[in-house]
Design a protein around this motif. Structure first.
Motif, PDB file in Angstrom:
ATOM      1  N   ILE A  31       0.937  -1.313   0.055  1.00  0.00           N
ATOM      2  CA  ILE A  31      -0.066  -0.054  -0.087  1.00  0.00           C
ATOM      3  C   ILE A  31       0.970   1.292  -0.204  1.00  0.00           C
ATOM      4  O   ILE A  31       1.593   1.494   0.869  1.00  0.00           O
ATOM      5  N   LEU A  32       0.796   2.113  -0.955  1.00  0.00           N
ATOM      6  CA  LEU A  32       1.708   3.210  -1.224  1.00  0.00           C
ATOM      7  C   LEU A  32       0.925   4.456  -1.653  1.00  0.00           C
ATOM      8  O   LEU A  32      -0.070   4.383  -2.419  1.00  0.00           O
ATOM      9  N   GLN A  33       1.653   5.591  -1.267  1.00  0.00           N
ATOM     10  CA  GLN A  33       1.268   6.951  -2.119  1.00  0.00           C
ATOM     11  C   GLN A  33       1.797   6.768  -3.380  1.00  0.00           C
ATOM     12  O   GLN A  33       3.021   6.516  -3.471  1.00  0.00           O
ATOM     13  N   LYS A  34       0.979   7.239  -4.255  1.00  0.00           N
ATOM     14  CA  LYS A  34       1.652   7.281  -5.615  1.00  0.00           C
ATOM     15  C   LYS A  34       2.717   8.133  -5.695  1.00  0.00           C
ATOM     16  O   LYS A  34       3.869   7.438  -6.509  1.00  0.00           O
ATOM     17  N   GLU A  35       2.994   9.097  -5.252  1.00  0.00           N
ATOM     18  CA  GLU A  35       4.106   9.920  -5.323  1.00  0.00           C
ATOM     19  C   GLU A  35       5.486   9.411  -4.472  1.00  0.00           C
ATOM     20  O   GLU A  35       6.448   9.738  -4.757  1.00  0.00           O
ATOM     21  N   GLN A  36       5.227   8.213  -3.827  1.00  0.00           N
ATOM     22  CA  GLN A  36       6.308   7.620  -3.191  1.00  0.00           C
ATOM     23  C   GLN A  36       6.794   6.370  -3.777  1.00  0.00           C
ATOM     24  O   GLN A  36       7.661   5.481  -3.108  1.00  0.00           O
ATOM     25  N   SER A  37       6.453   6.157  -5.171  1.00  0.00           N
ATOM     26  CA  SER A  37       6.892   4.935  -5.872  1.00  0.00           C
ATOM     27  C   SER A  37       7.983   4.551  -6.086  1.00  0.00           C
ATOM     28  O   SER A  37       8.466   3.587  -5.946  1.00  0.00           O
ATOM     29  N   GLN A  38       8.894   5.482  -5.935  1.00  0.00           N
ATOM     30  CA  GLN A  38      10.598   5.338  -6.173  1.00  0.00           C
ATOM     31  C   GLN A  38      10.929   4.469  -4.940  1.00  0.00           C
ATOM     32  O   GLN A  38      12.092   3.734  -4.886  1.00  0.00           O
ATOM     33  N   ASP A  39      10.361   4.721  -3.792  1.00  0.00           N
ATOM     34  CA  ASP A  39      10.739   3.980  -2.608  1.00  0.00           C
ATOM     35  C   ASP A  39      10.375   2.574  -2.235  1.00  0.00           C
ATOM     36  O   ASP A  39      10.996   1.899  -1.373  1.00  0.00           O
ATOM     37  N   VAL A  40       9.725   2.035  -3.345  1.00  0.00           N
ATOM     38  CA  VAL A  40       9.433   0.727  -3.223  1.00  0.00           C
ATOM     39  C   VAL A  40      10.526  -0.280  -3.335  1.00  0.00           C
ATOM     40  O   VAL A  40      10.892  -1.583  -2.477  1.00  0.00           O
ATOM     41  N   LYS A  41      11.778   0.177  -4.082  1.00  0.00           N
ATOM     42  CA  LYS A  41      13.189  -0.329  -4.059  1.00  0.00           C
ATOM     43  C   LYS A  41      13.818  -0.642  -2.609  1.00  0.00           C
ATOM     44  O   LYS A  41      14.449  -1.624  -2.486  1.00  0.00           O
ATOM     45  N   TYR A  42      13.572   0.369  -1.789  1.00  0.00           N
ATOM     46  CA  TYR A  42      13.993   0.191  -0.314  1.00  0.00           C
ATOM     47  C   TYR A  42      13.381  -1.129   0.355  1.00  0.00           C
ATOM     48  O   TYR A  42      14.058  -1.584   0.927  1.00  0.00           O
ATOM     49  N   VAL A  43      12.279  -1.460   0.060  1.00  0.00           N
ATOM     50  CA  VAL A  43      11.532  -2.543   0.793  1.00  0.00           C
ATOM     51  C   VAL A  43      12.169  -3.791  -0.052  1.00  0.00           C
ATOM     52  O   VAL A  43      12.377  -4.770   0.820  1.00  0.00           O
ATOM     53  N   TYR A  44      12.249  -3.710  -1.283  1.00  0.00           N
ATOM     54  CA  TYR A  44      12.967  -4.832  -2.027  1.00  0.00           C
ATOM     55  C   TYR A  44      14.471  -4.971  -1.495  1.00  0.00           C
ATOM     56  O   TYR A  44      14.778  -6.242  -1.273  1.00  0.00           O
ATOM     57  N   ASN A  45      15.132  -4.144  -1.263  1.00  0.00           N
ATOM     58  CA  ASN A  45      16.518  -4.080  -0.856  1.00  0.00           C
ATOM     59  C   ASN A  45      16.648  -4.690   0.477  1.00  0.00           C
ATOM     60  O   ASN A  45      17.484  -5.592   0.920  1.00  0.00           O
ATOM     61  N   GLN A  46      15.614  -4.501   1.498  1.00  0.00           N
ATOM     62  CA  GLN A  46      15.625  -4.876   2.617  1.00  0.00           C
ATOM     63  C   GLN A  46      15.279  -6.364   2.620  1.00  0.00           C
ATOM     64  O   GLN A  46      15.769  -7.334   3.397  1.00  0.00           O
ATOM     65  N   LEU A  47      14.112  -6.822   1.896  1.00  0.00           N
ATOM     66  CA  LEU A  47      13.889  -8.210   1.811  1.00  0.00           C
ATOM     67  C   LEU A  47      15.213  -8.977   1.091  1.00  0.00           C
ATOM     68  O   LEU A  47      15.319 -10.255   1.561  1.00  0.00           O
ATOM     69  N   GLU A  48      15.591  -8.476   0.398  1.00  0.00           N
ATOM     70  CA  GLU A  48      16.689  -9.076  -0.292  1.00  0.00           C
ATOM     71  C   GLU A  48      18.025  -9.573   0.753  1.00  0.00           C
ATOM     72  O   GLU A  48      18.478 -10.552   0.897  1.00  0.00           O
ATOM     73  N   LYS A  49      18.388  -8.495   1.574  1.00  0.00           N
ATOM     74  CA  LYS A  49      19.167  -8.535   2.795  1.00  0.00           C
ATOM     75  C   LYS A  49      18.744  -9.636   3.625  1.00  0.00           C
ATOM     76  O   LYS A  49      19.663 -10.460   4.201  1.00  0.00           O
ATOM     77  N   GLU A  50      17.455  -9.817   3.746  1.00  0.00           N
ATOM     78  CA  GLU A  50      16.643 -11.054   4.527  1.00  0.00           C
ATOM     79  C   GLU A  50      16.458 -12.312   4.078  1.00  0.00           C
ATOM     80  O   GLU A  50      16.337 -13.277   4.475  1.00  0.00           O
ATOM     81  N   ASN A  51      17.074 -12.315   2.712  1.00  0.00           N
ATOM     82  CA  ASN A  51      17.003 -13.624   1.836  1.00  0.00           C
ATOM     83  C   ASN A  51      15.516 -14.130   1.836  1.00  0.00           C
ATOM     84  O   ASN A  51      15.230 -15.312   1.684  1.00  0.00           O
ATOM     85  N   SER A  52      14.652 -12.995   1.735  1.00  0.00           N
ATOM     86  CA  SER A  52      13.180 -13.595   1.830  1.00  0.00           C
ATOM     87  C   SER A  52      12.672 -14.369   0.502  1.00  0.00           C
ATOM     88  O   SER A  52      13.068 -14.079  -0.423  1.00  0.00           O
ATOM     89  N   GLN A  53      11.959 -15.279   0.800  1.00  0.00           N
ATOM     90  CA  GLN A  53      11.144 -15.842  -0.151  1.00  0.00           C
ATOM     91  C   GLN A  53      10.401 -14.993  -0.894  1.00  0.00           C
ATOM     92  O   GLN A  53       9.711 -15.473  -2.205  1.00  0.00           O
ATOM     93  N   LEU A  54       9.774 -14.020  -0.404  1.00  0.00           N
ATOM     94  CA  LEU A  54       8.996 -12.865  -1.140  1.00  0.00           C
ATOM     95  C   LEU A  54       9.341 -12.381  -2.349  1.00  0.00           C
ATOM     96  O   LEU A  54       8.573 -11.690  -3.112  1.00  0.00           O
TER      97      LEU A  54
END
Length: 333
Positions: free
Chosen positions: A308-331
């Motif tokens: 769930i995101l504000q349209k204007e914050q779309s570029q910040d999704v990569k930070y969620v992705y990077n965090q999940l990558e650090k955790e080696n997430s199945q997601l």
């Protein structure tokens, strides 16, 4: 000597800013979000009648997805499968090694959306003519707004004065007001031999290692150990920003790299996807979803993750992705 026009489709890239729709097992270019078609399928179809041959440069993780689309559409193609991502200089070098010296290559990413066929085709025709005269052509898009998510090309006539990194908002506004800046589309056109000559001149190590890896290929499949010796450098840095042979075609077709949910939102909105009175949109679900007290919010639903995101914050999704990558997430899979 015959001269073929070859469409080289680059299919690397995961689309981290479109998580959770885009995953390692199903990157954004293969999502059938666009009237039942994927960006990859639309990219191949857009160029089909302009070229003699299709060449797909992919990687071991996604080549089966490309094959599925090409088999479905009965498109003959040359398959180049990278054992590991080595950035665009190596990917494009493999395509050039696979072609004949005089062949003209039109290189496009597989995850862009383009409207206005007439303007697109006239840009391709102009680029092919310049490529036949031994120029390396880049496609610049006439900007419609001060976008901070793209690189820019400063130009005069068909000459490139400079390449600029993604700017901040104030710089982007300045570029637009000057009137001689284009968005850098990441699309190119050149003769195979011309590109390889320039790569050898500016990045001899990339050229030599890519050549060794290519010569050892088995039916287009590249060897992992040989691939790992290739320096990972973008084609922009390796050739485009250094060569004296670069020309630009200023292109007026509607273009987006769909690099964020904001651009997906704009595209879906223009193609009839419903939004509520406050500009909120749900993507990926038919379940009744409603928004209270929210404005310009995007709800992205998948079976194992919601965003769930504000349209204007779309570029910040990569930070969620990077965090999940650090955790080696199945997601991410």
């Amino acid at each position: 000597m015959s001269q073929s026009i070859i469409h080289v489709v680059l299919t690397g890239g995961v689309g981290s800013r479109l998580w959770p729709l885009s995953r390692k097992s199903q990157p954004k270019q293969y999502l059938e979000l666009f009237e039942g078609k994927s960006l990859f399928e639309m990219t191949v179809a857009r160029n089909a009648h302009l070229v003699d041959q299709v060449m797909v440069v992919g990687n071991v993780d996604n080549c089966h997805l490309s094959r599925k689309v090409l088999d479905k559409t009965q498109t003959p193609y040359i398959d180049i499968v990278e054992a590991t991502p080595r950035n665009t200089a190596a990917a494009i070098a493999f395509a050039a090694f696979a072609a004949q010296a005089e062949d003209v290559l039109i290189v496009t990413p597989s995850d862009h959306i383009i409207d206005d066929t007439e303007a697109y085709e006239s840009a391709i025709t102009a680029a092919i003519a310049k490529a036949k005269e031994n120029s390396i052509v880049t496609f610049g898009i006439v900007p419609t707004q001060p976008e901070t998510g793209f690189g820019y090309i400063e130009y005069k006539d068909d000459s490139v004065l400079s390449f600029r990194e993604k700017p901040n908002k104030a710089t982007a506004i300045d570029f637009i007001s000057r009137g001689n800046f284009l968005w850098n589309s990441g699309m190119f056109c050149f003769k195979a031999s011309v590109l390889l000559d320039e790569l050898q001149k500016f990045e001899p190590e990339v050229y030599a290692a890519a050549q060794v890896a290519w010569e050892a290929n088995q039916n287009g499949q590249l060897d992992l150990d040989l691939s790992l010796t290739i320096p990972s450098i973008s084609i922009d840095y390796a050739v485009m920003e250094r060569s004296k042979r670069i020309k630009v075609v200023a292109s007026k077709f509607a273009w987006s790299d769909l690099g964020s949910f904001e651009s997906v939102y704009e595209y879906l909105l223009a193609h009839g996807q419903p939004v509520d009175a406050q500009g909120n949109m749900a993507i990926g679900t038919n379940v009744f979803s409603t928004f209270i007290g929210l404005k310009n919010t995007i709800f992205v639903s998948t079976p194992d993750a919601n965003l769930i995101l504000q349209k204007e914050q779309s570029q910040d999704v990569k930070y969620v992705y990077n965090q999940l990558e650090k955790e080696n997430s199945q997601l991410l899979q």
